[in-house]
Motif scaffolding. Sequence first.
Motif, PDB file in Angstrom:
ATOM      1  N   LYS A   1       4.177   0.113   2.259  1.00  0.00           N
ATOM      2  CA  LYS A   1       3.776  -0.430   3.535  1.00  0.00           C
ATOM      3  C   LYS A   1       2.525  -0.238   4.017  1.00  0.00           C
ATOM      4  O   LYS A   1       1.711  -0.902   4.392  1.00  0.00           O
ATOM      5  CB  LYS A   1       4.999   0.085   4.505  1.00  0.00           C
ATOM      6  CG  LYS A   1       4.678  -0.707   6.057  1.00  0.00           C
ATOM      7  CD  LYS A   1       5.626  -0.177   6.974  1.00  0.00           C
ATOM      8  CE  LYS A   1       5.429  -0.898   8.324  1.00  0.00           C
ATOM      9  NZ  LYS A   1       6.472  -0.179   9.680  1.00  0.00           N
ATOM     10  N   ARG A   2       2.426   1.141   3.851  1.00  0.00           N
ATOM     11  CA  ARG A   2       0.858   1.694   3.922  1.00  0.00           C
ATOM     12  C   ARG A   2      -0.227   1.103   3.117  1.00  0.00           C
ATOM     13  O   ARG A   2      -1.231   0.606   3.412  1.00  0.00           O
ATOM     14  CB  ARG A   2       0.683   3.217   3.577  1.00  0.00           C
ATOM     15  CG  ARG A   2      -0.581   3.747   4.225  1.00  0.00           C
ATOM     16  CD  ARG A   2      -0.847   3.829   5.457  1.00  0.00           C
ATOM     17  NE  ARG A   2      -2.035   2.801   6.030  1.00  0.00           N
ATOM     18  CZ  ARG A   2      -2.179   2.462   7.325  1.00  0.00           C
ATOM     19  NH1 ARG A   2      -1.700   3.138   8.082  1.00  0.00           N
ATOM     20  NH2 ARG A   2      -3.285   1.562   7.333  1.00  0.00           N
ATOM     21  N   MET A   3       0.456   0.862   1.828  1.00  0.00           N
ATOM     22  CA  MET A   3      -0.819   0.062   0.973  1.00  0.00           C
ATOM     23  C   MET A   3      -1.114  -1.277   1.466  1.00  0.00           C
ATOM     24  O   MET A   3      -2.085  -1.952   1.239  1.00  0.00           O
ATOM     25  CB  MET A   3      -0.198   0.372  -0.311  1.00  0.00           C
ATOM     26  CG  MET A   3      -0.239   1.534  -1.006  1.00  0.00           C
ATOM     27  SD  MET A   3       0.621   1.782  -2.621  1.00  0.00           S
ATOM     28  CE  MET A   3      -0.287   0.627  -3.685  1.00  0.00           C
ATOM     29  N   LEU A  26       6.421 -11.327   2.076  1.00  0.00           N
ATOM     30  CA  LEU A  26       6.405 -10.001   2.256  1.00  0.00           C
ATOM     31  C   LEU A  26       4.955  -9.417   1.770  1.00  0.00           C
ATOM     32  O   LEU A  26       4.216 -10.315   1.004  1.00  0.00           O
ATOM     33  CB  LEU A  26       7.292  -9.274   0.848  1.00  0.00           C
ATOM     34  CG  LEU A  26       8.610  -9.523   1.231  1.00  0.00           C
ATOM     35  CD1 LEU A  26       9.416  -9.106  -0.252  1.00  0.00           C
ATOM     36  CD2 LEU A  26       9.190  -8.601   2.590  1.00  0.00           C
ATOM     37  N   GLY A  27       4.558  -8.280   2.021  1.00  0.00           N
ATOM     38  CA  GLY A  27       3.179  -7.841   1.410  1.00  0.00           C
ATOM     39  C   GLY A  27       3.060  -7.730   0.218  1.00  0.00           C
ATOM     40  O   GLY A  27       4.273  -7.830  -0.519  1.00  0.00           O
ATOM     41  N   VAL A  28       2.029  -7.738  -0.291  1.00  0.00           N
ATOM     42  CA  VAL A  28       1.569  -7.660  -1.947  1.00  0.00           C
ATOM     43  C   VAL A  28       2.582  -6.682  -2.471  1.00  0.00           C
ATOM     44  O   VAL A  28       3.246  -6.763  -3.375  1.00  0.00           O
ATOM     45  CB  VAL A  28       0.169  -7.701  -2.381  1.00  0.00           C
ATOM     46  CG1 VAL A  28       0.147  -7.624  -3.654  1.00  0.00           C
ATOM     47  CG2 VAL A  28      -0.532  -8.859  -1.523  1.00  0.00           C
ATOM     48  N   TYR A  29       2.130  -5.527  -2.239  1.00  0.00           N
ATOM     49  CA  TYR A  29       2.732  -4.260  -2.828  1.00  0.00           C
ATOM     50  C   TYR A  29       4.050  -4.020  -2.466  1.00  0.00           C
ATOM     51  O   TYR A  29       5.018  -3.656  -3.290  1.00  0.00           O
ATOM     52  CB  TYR A  29       2.009  -2.973  -2.268  1.00  0.00           C
ATOM     53  CG  TYR A  29       0.523  -3.081  -2.801  1.00  0.00           C
ATOM     54  CD1 TYR A  29       0.338  -2.648  -4.171  1.00  0.00           C
ATOM     55  CD2 TYR A  29      -0.545  -3.182  -1.943  1.00  0.00           C
ATOM     56  CE1 TYR A  29      -0.955  -2.714  -4.677  1.00  0.00           C
ATOM     57  CE2 TYR A  29      -1.802  -3.450  -2.543  1.00  0.00           C
ATOM     58  CZ  TYR A  29      -1.897  -2.936  -3.622  1.00  0.00           C
ATOM     59  OH  TYR A  29      -3.429  -3.070  -4.106  1.00  0.00           O
ATOM     60  N   LYS A  65       9.072   3.334   0.226  1.00  0.00           N
ATOM     61  CA  LYS A  65       9.061   1.811   1.003  1.00  0.00           C
ATOM     62  C   LYS A  65       7.803   2.084   2.172  1.00  0.00           C
ATOM     63  O   LYS A  65       6.823   1.286   2.279  1.00  0.00           O
ATOM     64  CB  LYS A  65      10.159   1.606   1.842  1.00  0.00           C
ATOM     65  CG  LYS A  65      11.330   1.108   1.034  1.00  0.00           C
ATOM     66  CD  LYS A  65      12.678   0.856   1.458  1.00  0.00           C
ATOM     67  CE  LYS A  65      12.734  -0.074   2.575  1.00  0.00           C
ATOM     68  NZ  LYS A  65      13.963  -0.339   3.007  1.00  0.00           N
ATOM     69  N   ARG A  66       7.681   3.511   2.480  1.00  0.00           N
ATOM     70  CA  ARG A  66       6.497   3.650   3.664  1.00  0.00           C
ATOM     71  C   ARG A  66       5.396   3.890   2.838  1.00  0.00           C
ATOM     72  O   ARG A  66       4.206   3.331   3.528  1.00  0.00           O
ATOM     73  CB  ARG A  66       6.935   5.010   4.249  1.00  0.00           C
ATOM     74  CG  ARG A  66       8.224   5.224   5.124  1.00  0.00           C
ATOM     75  CD  ARG A  66       8.525   6.256   5.726  1.00  0.00           C
ATOM     76  NE  ARG A  66       9.479   6.467   6.811  1.00  0.00           N
ATOM     77  CZ  ARG A  66       9.960   7.372   7.211  1.00  0.00           C
ATOM     78  NH1 ARG A  66       9.693   8.648   7.039  1.00  0.00           N
ATOM     79  NH2 ARG A  66      11.096   7.132   8.207  1.00  0.00           N
ATOM     80  N   ILE A  68      14.009   9.294  -1.859  1.00  0.00           N
ATOM     81  CA  ILE A  68      12.990   8.739  -2.482  1.00  0.00           C
ATOM     82  C   ILE A  68      12.531   7.339  -2.257  1.00  0.00           C
ATOM     83  O   ILE A  68      11.286   6.842  -2.138  1.00  0.00           O
ATOM     84  CB  ILE A  68      13.485   8.997  -3.783  1.00  0.00           C
ATOM     85  CG1 ILE A  68      13.604  10.300  -4.422  1.00  0.00           C
ATOM     86  CG2 ILE A  68      12.412   8.082  -4.972  1.00  0.00           C
ATOM     87  CD1 ILE A  68      14.057  10.498  -5.916  1.00  0.00           C
ATOM     88  N   LEU A  69      13.582   6.394  -2.127  1.00  0.00           N
ATOM     89  CA  LEU A  69      13.329   4.920  -1.529  1.00  0.00           C
ATOM     90  C   LEU A  69      12.595   5.018  -0.312  1.00  0.00           C
ATOM     91  O   LEU A  69      11.948   4.021  -0.176  1.00  0.00           O
ATOM     92  CB  LEU A  69      14.580   4.230  -1.617  1.00  0.00           C
ATOM     93  CG  LEU A  69      15.388   4.196  -3.180  1.00  0.00           C
ATOM     94  CD1 LEU A  69      16.687   3.526  -2.785  1.00  0.00           C
ATOM     95  CD2 LEU A  69      14.579   3.158  -3.817  1.00  0.00           C
ATOM     96  N   THR A  70      13.076   5.875   0.479  1.00  0.00           N
ATOM     97  CA  THR A  70      12.108   5.628   1.970  1.00  0.00           C
ATOM     98  C   THR A  70      10.956   6.217   1.828  1.00  0.00           C
ATOM     99  O   THR A  70       9.992   5.346   2.516  1.00  0.00           O
ATOM    100  CB  THR A  70      13.058   6.652   2.996  1.00  0.00           C
ATOM    101  OG1 THR A  70      14.420   6.241   3.138  1.00  0.00           O
ATOM    102  CG2 THR A  70      12.380   6.525   4.296  1.00  0.00           C
TER     103      THR A  70
END
Length: 429
Positions: A202-204, A30-33, A198-199, A193-195
């Motif tokens: 993902k951008r981070m 997974l990505g860091v964030y 998560k987006r 809120i969760l969506t």
Amino acid sequence: MAGSRARSYRRVSTQLRWKRFFATTAPGELGVYTYRAHWLAMIGFGVFGVTHMIEVLPIFTQQQSSLHGWYSLFLMALGVLTGCTLYYGLRHSVRPWVFFAFTTVVGAAILALPAAWTGGSLPQNPWISGFIILAVAAAAVLWSPAVAVLYMASIEVVYAVVASQVITTAPRAESWVAAGLSRVVFSLMLVMILTVGKRGVKRMDLNYAEALSETLAMRRSRSETEDQERIDRLIHDNVMAALLDASRSQGVLHRRTRQLAARALDVLAEESSRSTAAHTVMVHDLMDELMDALAPWRTRVRFTNLRAPVRPVGEPRVFVPAYVAHGLTQAVSEAVANSARHSGSEITIVSMEGDVCPPSPINPEGFYLRFTIRDDGRGFNYHDVPNRRLGVRVSIMENLDSIGGRVVLDTAPGRGTTVSLIWPGDVRV
């Protein structure tokens, strides 16, 4: 341009990976964030679950006479899953199976409600109804918002049929229609809120990947500049020596001049092949290069199992591209430097081994190399490392990724660190 840099660097995954049911999603998958967001979501889910469990217990006590005793197993299972979610979240360990089990248990409890009903009038709506919101949140974390909404709609339809056609509640109980609409509103808000969260992470992660890509490009550019300066020095020394010797010779050119000129030509040919990635080095030369690179840490490094020969005696020597040798040397040096700076251990063990393997697109000659750097120091949690410290992510992991290798990191607070560098990355050893 930024998107192309990120794609050339590494696509950042934001989906939980499944290897087996009780598997831990590895930080590197997974990505860091994204990884941090998931274990933070587990903590929030656990806290919300504990508070809801405390609220449900009085309702459960009132409804014991209206429901069979075996139905309490669902409450016990939900309590255990809530505790597991909070426990793993506090340990920064992402466990997808907890969310999946939660959605499954809640769905099974709704379906089993008609069989658990004893026929008596319930003083209020069944205690399981409040867990639907938590199950929808678990589905939103585990899957996509569309799947979470579909799960919510299915559960609410089944519960509406059960509540209106099968069981009966006391007249003073809250209407199942009003309770259902309230749950739907809260569930939709939670999914939204969760969506958005998560987006956002993902951008981070994509921005972070671009930053790492640019950092790696800068380091490569610096290395190329140093190589070019070295080439210039070699050319200058050899050509100037030949010219000086020729200028001082009388008559026919001296044999020394011819030797210097031949040497200059050899240097130019070698550096030209190196610059076009056609240059290769033998594996035992790679080991010598590694020993030179680790010279600053000679007092702490202990070498073991340094087996340079990959093929039996009599077969052709094994060669690796020069850029691969350079990348492996850099990664091993950085791993030893990190151990020296952060582990607290006085000794770092380095081993190099290799063997034959099926040919691959990265290495058609059919062999692999594996370097292992190990210490018994304090260890660390990979995703707790500050973003400004890029040694592990750039100098080791992304350096190996750029040459077609892979890194296996085994560490945890209090049990040391083992870094395995494997080339080529598509080999299974």
